[in-house]
Design a protein around this motif. Sequence first.
Motif, PDB file in Angstrom:
ATOM      1  N   ARG A 415       0.780  -1.245   0.000  1.00  0.00           N
ATOM      2  CA  ARG A 415       0.000   0.000   0.000  1.00  0.00           C
ATOM      3  C   ARG A 415       0.804   1.284   0.000  1.00  0.00           C
ATOM      4  NH1 ARG A 415      -3.270   1.249   4.177  1.00  0.00           N
ATOM      5  NH2 ARG A 415      -2.350  -0.133   5.747  1.00  0.00           N
ATOM      6  N   ASP A 418       0.579   3.384  -3.108  1.00  0.00           N
ATOM      7  CA  ASP A 418      -0.769   3.582  -3.658  1.00  0.00           C
ATOM      8  C   ASP A 418      -1.039   5.084  -3.740  1.00  0.00           C
ATOM      9  OD1 ASP A 418      -3.468   3.806  -4.201  1.00  0.00           O
ATOM     10  OD2 ASP A 418      -4.078   2.232  -2.796  1.00  0.00           O
ATOM     11  N   LEU A 421      -3.421   6.478  -1.187  1.00  0.00           N
ATOM     12  CA  LEU A 421      -3.141   6.390   0.246  1.00  0.00           C
ATOM     13  C   LEU A 421      -3.259   7.779   0.862  1.00  0.00           C
ATOM     14  CD1 LEU A 421      -2.084   4.505   2.582  1.00  0.00           C
ATOM     15  CD2 LEU A 421       0.195   5.353   2.027  1.00  0.00           C
TER      16      LEU A 421
END
Length: 572
Positions: A415, A418, A421
Amino acid sequence: MTSRLRSDEWYAGDDRNAYIHRAWMRRGVPQSAFEGRPQIAIANTASDLTPCNAHLDEVGGSVRNGVYEAGGIPLDLPAVSLGETLVRPTAMLWRNLAAMATEEMLRANPVDGVVLLGGCDKTIPALVMAAASVDLPAVVVPGGPMLNGTFRGVPLGCGTDVWRLSEEVRAGTLSERDFRRSESSMIRSRGHCNTMGTASTMALVAEALGLVMPGLAGTPAPDSRLLEAAHGTGRLAVELVASDRRPSTFLTEASFRNAIVALAAIGGSTNAVVHLLAIAGRLGIDLELADFDRIGAEVPLLVNLQPAGRFLMEDLHRAGGFLAVLREVRDLLDPTALTVTGHPLVSYLDDARIWDPEVIAPRDAPLLPAAGISVLHGSLAPGGAIIKPAAASPHLLQHRGRAVVFDSVEDFRARIDDPDLEVDASSVLVLRGCGPRGYPGMPEVANLPLPRKLLEQGVRDMVRICDGRMSGTAYGTVVLHVTPEAAAGGPLAVVRTGDWISLDVRARRLDLEVPAEELAAREPSRATVDGFASPRRGWERLYVDHVMQADTGADLDFLVGASGSEVSRESH
């Protein structure tokens, strides 16, 4: 020589057992080898899979010559070898195993003393833990750092520049092709990391403790003076047996105070904290996490080495070496602390000099006036956590931000880049499940890579919090060794994304701004629990069941304290 050697219990006499022991060891060895000559083990962690220690066979050869010259019998004893860059899941998982195996083999065999050959991060700590437990005469020969490498005319610090260059690739300012080209430039010679990483730190700290011939630690691995000192150490090992000079006779609370002062003055690795706590535990010495702050926090940083500075270990050696550093803080050292030679550590400082003040700063002009490791407490770290201010960004040493939480290393990797995020430069990155039990083995992952989108905006540091460790070659505003770890029920297990966290290094505080009653009512999420290690068999199962927390050294609970050199039963 002593009138009675430990090895005589195997070799002396005319009974069947003595005959067997001598006969099987003869193989070209003269009869005089068993007649009052100390048997000196050379516990050697050389291995092709531990590249930083691969040259230790040559070093061991010089030790052998010194032992034999002094009247002893040198005996090679291969020890469990841990390559920091290769061993999975983390070399720290195996430190206690290496210590236990070495301890048991020293106790089980007819040896009177031991020379400990280590270099890579966990090998010196493991060997010293073993020697402390078995308490035979022992001395350390550090394998030494590699020579400086350069890339595009700029010195490369192994480890430190890996982190720096890899972030530049992610930021788009360095091509992957050039990143690959730097590999062979970084690792120029034999030896361990040339930054003030854990390997260099533990070599110097071992000398500060008194376990190394003064002036030896920090000698570069390719330097012929390392072999000369190894020869002298072999001779010293025979003297240790004759004098019955064992670790318990000179390793004292004063020795550990000096080690903490040295750790701060050199800007050493935070990993030294957990290793020194474990070694002290084996000796029965009362050393606590708070002692690192109490003794070392106000010690000035004098060594200008990466990751806290500019230079590398080869530069430290030419600039005057470790003894020159200690001379500058002599007034902070305990003069009663002895070394393996039988003489006080401070007695070796009179002739030490600084030859390059850019590398070793004089006491009156330090790089930082107070640079020791800081110990934090608070609602997020009831048992303590540590931070290395010298490697942190000054503007982040007092900070308040919202948590962005990751339940495991795998969750983080999935993540962190990302684009959706929810994170900004003021956020606090939190990674859990990386403590001694949780991973298991407490990996060096606390210096989390920053989100790509923030790197592209020019951000190069953020507050990061983890129950794992950080490489000694790493840098950044990283709070690590959070205790209790998440897997042991610490508050880290119930932090949620969006919670406010405050860090105040000056006040030594790390707090989760959640009411105590709400915190007590929270339960770890299924994702958090699923991220904890749950081994079913083997060493990992034994480790998880018995490993203690970072604030006591992450040793196994049944290995704390010395158990001596007595063998429980004779051979039959």
